[in-house]
Motif scaffolding. Sequence first.
Motif, PDB file in Angstrom:
ATOM      1  N   ASP A 170       0.831  -1.196   0.000  1.00 46.84           N
ATOM      2  CA  ASP A 170       0.000   0.000   0.000  1.00 46.84           C
ATOM      3  C   ASP A 170       0.872   1.255   0.000  1.00 46.84           C
ATOM      4  OD1 ASP A 170      -2.688   0.161  -0.332  1.00 46.84           O
ATOM      5  OD2 ASP A 170      -3.090   0.780   1.733  1.00 46.84           O
ATOM      6  N   GLU A 171       2.062   1.132   0.575  1.00 42.05           N
ATOM      7  CA  GLU A 171       3.043   2.227   0.545  1.00 42.05           C
ATOM      8  C   GLU A 171       4.270   1.721  -0.208  1.00 42.05           C
ATOM      9  OE1 GLU A 171       2.574   5.198   1.652  1.00 42.05           O
ATOM     10  OE2 GLU A 171       0.729   4.932   2.809  1.00 42.05           O
ATOM     11  N   PRO A 172       4.170   1.595  -1.511  1.00 40.92           N
ATOM     12  CA  PRO A 172       5.247   0.914  -2.248  1.00 40.92           C
ATOM     13  C   PRO A 172       6.525   1.753  -2.382  1.00 40.92           C
ATOM     14  CG  PRO A 172       3.545   1.696  -3.751  1.00 40.92           C
ATOM     15  CD  PRO A 172       3.084   2.028  -2.373  1.00 40.92           C
ATOM     16  N   PRO A 173       7.644   1.269  -1.816  1.00 44.98           N
ATOM     17  CA  PRO A 173       8.895   2.019  -1.935  1.00 44.98           C
ATOM     18  C   PRO A 173       9.387   2.106  -3.386  1.00 44.98           C
ATOM     19  CG  PRO A 173       9.261  -0.080  -0.827  1.00 44.98           C
ATOM     20  CD  PRO A 173       7.794   0.065  -0.992  1.00 44.98           C
ATOM     21  N   CYS A 174       9.018   1.106  -4.193  1.00 41.75           N
ATOM     22  CA  CYS A 174       9.465   1.129  -5.590  1.00 41.75           C
ATOM     23  C   CYS A 174       8.839   2.297  -6.335  1.00 41.75           C
ATOM     24  CB  CYS A 174       9.102  -0.187  -6.270  1.00 41.75           C
ATOM     25  SG  CYS A 174       7.385  -0.672  -6.062  1.00 41.75           S
ATOM     26  N   VAL A 175       7.561   2.549  -6.053  1.00 43.06           N
ATOM     27  CA  VAL A 175       6.871   3.665  -6.705  1.00 43.06           C
ATOM     28  C   VAL A 175       7.436   4.988  -6.190  1.00 43.06           C
ATOM     29  CG1 VAL A 175       4.655   4.828  -6.961  1.00 43.06           C
ATOM     30  CG2 VAL A 175       4.779   2.340  -7.087  1.00 43.06           C
ATOM     31  N   GLN A 176       7.720   5.002  -4.891  1.00 42.94           N
ATOM     32  CA  GLN A 176       8.267   6.230  -4.305  1.00 42.94           C
ATOM     33  C   GLN A 176       9.557   6.647  -4.998  1.00 42.94           C
ATOM     34  OE1 GLN A 176       9.968   5.921  -0.350  1.00 42.94           O
ATOM     35  NE2 GLN A 176       9.293   7.960   0.189  1.00 42.94           N
ATOM     36  N   VAL A 177      10.422   5.698  -5.318  1.00 43.58           N
ATOM     37  CA  VAL A 177      11.737   6.076  -5.837  1.00 43.58           C
ATOM     38  C   VAL A 177      11.790   6.200  -7.352  1.00 43.58           C
ATOM     39  CG1 VAL A 177      12.898   5.007  -3.889  1.00 43.58           C
ATOM     40  CG2 VAL A 177      12.657   3.738  -6.027  1.00 43.58           C
ATOM     41  N   CYS A 178      10.777   5.723  -8.075  1.00 40.90           N
ATOM     42  CA  CYS A 178      10.844   5.787  -9.538  1.00 40.90           C
ATOM     43  C   CYS A 178      10.925   7.245  -9.981  1.00 40.90           C
ATOM     44  CB  CYS A 178       9.640   5.121 -10.190  1.00 40.90           C
ATOM     45  SG  CYS A 178       9.677   5.283 -11.990  1.00 40.90           S
TER      46      CYS A 178
END
Lengths: 145, 246, 386
Positions: free
Chosen positions: B117-125
């Motif tokens: 729900d809090e995806p780190p991968c999306v955060q860093v893209c």
Amino acid sequence: MLYFAGVIIFFALRVVLVPPTFGEIGWYRAESVGEIAGLQTKIGEEFRCFDCHITEYAEWSVGEHRNVSCESCHGLLKLHAENPEKYKGYDEFLSPEAFNSTIDFCLSCHGESISKPEHFPQISVKHSKSWDCLNCHNPHNPVGS
Amino acid sequence: MKRRRFLLSVLGLGFAAAGLQLKVSSVSAASPKFLFFVDVTKCIGCGRCVVACKIENDVPMEPIFFRTWVERYTWLRDGEIKVVSPNGGFNGFEDGSIEAIEVEKSYFVPKLCNQCDEPPCVQVCPVGATYKTEDGVVLVDEKYCLGCRYCIQACPYGARYIYPSSGPRKSRVGTADKCTWCYHRITKGLEPACVKVCPTGARQFVFVSGDQRLRRIKGLKGLKTLKPEMGTKPKVLYFGIDSEVR
Amino acid sequence: MSGFEGFIYPNEAEIYWSVLIAVYPYITGLVAGAFIVASLLRVFNVAKLKPVYRLSLLTALAFLLTAPLPLIAHLSHPERAFEIMFTPHSSSAMAGFGFIYAWYLLVVLLLEIYYDYRKDIVEWASKFKSVKGTIYRVLTLGDRDISDQAVKKDEKVVFWITVIGLPSAAFLHGYVGFIFGSVKANPWWSSPLTPIIFLFSAMVSGIALVLMIYVFGSKLRRQKPDVACVSTLASYLLYSYILDLSLEFVEFTHIFYAAEEGIELIAKLMMDKLFLTFVVIQIIVGALLPIILIVLTKLIKPKVQILLYTLASILTLIGVFAMRWNVVIGGQILSKTLRGFSNYSMPLFGPESLVLALAILALPFLILYVLVWVLPPWAAEKAETF
């Protein structure tokens, strides 16, 4: 002046090069959701296996394996289901044909292992490896008949 | 002076852009439509899920690329924990040299993308090539990913890899790839491929609205997620795992 | 598949950030460091460093021009690199790269060099004919006013750019540290101290680089390097190295004292997996040895002190590169399972190889050679007065 021109060119290029649906929903290309949702499936949509394989259905639906889907043992067979005349029901990875012998195939689930759930039926083969499980068991209703 | 005005305008544009983005990113928080339930007390480590996944999703056959894989955790009596995942479980597991007498307990743990729900991968893209859809699934846009690999570093679960040139889907080469919960299936109301071929029901897919199993699953005691300390809020729920499983 | 140990996630078998990603923070560190040398002189009025002022600006520019290369070379879709400017994702640390880079290049470095050289460029433009003269005439950008008033104004501009530039340089590199430090999934990277350690090691490497280039540059021109200048640079190298090492000491003390999950793995990573590059090269050869060398040289003042300082600088440069390597590669061979190690072997040729990394590291020296030819930094020793 040069810098001003640079900034203007930057924003002009941005208008041209950023994909049209980018940012419609979130910070991504909205179109891409549809592209991924629209990918072709390869395994088990509504296959209607039992339109043809009626005997197997009769055995399977009352047997111990009734909660195991056809695809678990027979593989994808999407092509076969769509055109049974042209494509045989053999799958290269997920079917008895993908294994050396019936024993190997059955053991791929029922082999003995310390890591399997205790109540799960596990077999240590006392027969020779050339023995065929089908001699005694019907795979669609293994314990019943 | 020209330059001062330039600086001011850059600053102004910067703030405007930042404001716009904040507004955009606050929109996309809808409630998840899907959940994934893994019951390790039922998993027999047959590896059918791994095979089916590779076929369904054009995952390269090499043993270092997986969207889903199965691990075997074994606790020995002397306290040591052994973890293995030969070829990701593709060919199943052999007991090998471990003697039953030395073993305290052992089970298989299927792994896949947790669709946090809090995806780190999306955060860093850096470019918005990986994103969380409105129904809560994290996807990768193969036409937009530039292959910087930051998302791979950011994923605590090792769920991502770079699609190699040997893979069958050429348009995906060089971009980050990972499990989508078979987004092309679940959006049509079909189960993911791994769930479809699982013979024991160790993997279960839950369509949240109107699913009878949801209450039973939510009511289970000892439901866990992987690495909860990362704050990622995974949507894959595990039943029957110990805290050493990560 | 060889060289793995314990259990790693199957997808971790491949190392996705290769030697090129170790080169990238190394280069930006050198940029930031070289710029800080120049700023020391401007803002803090360290007169002894005057001979290297322009040289360090040009060095910073040469390396800054190279900095995006390793990044673009490692992308699997370099043709999509522009996306990072057009659709930067506000939550991503990496998305800032394009803007911070553009700011630093266009607003800080080029402007500072332009205004610092403007008077000379105008003079050269009328002095030289043919091609070189044309270059200078273009470089004047049309402004040929070199009255005392205009030159005074230039100096004021340069001063303020330096004042802005100093935090910008710190930000440029601290930000690179943040790219690693913010990855919570990786216990070897995740630390609020990472950006600061990156920053100080950047200063260390930048000072060492300027010292080395100054000494070799002087030798190439058959001139004696200024002893006072080299000695001052060496002092700053020493101070910043001591700061850098104390920060690293704090970091490792925290890691081992807090002893969180995976501490055994981190200990093994340092003492076994990275023994050569961490303990031997980064700590002993690259840090302790140059520090001892500088301290001894300062105490004894032998005749060959410039040689010893240069040697210390070269060791420092090697040590700081080892530090980048240990962060980037070390962080990836440590598995996120916290139960094992992956393995990295660097290919000699081809994409993401040793040869490519060396080529990228050699390129700034070529650029610098051209820059020095166009904009001789040495003239400053006589012509310019502060």
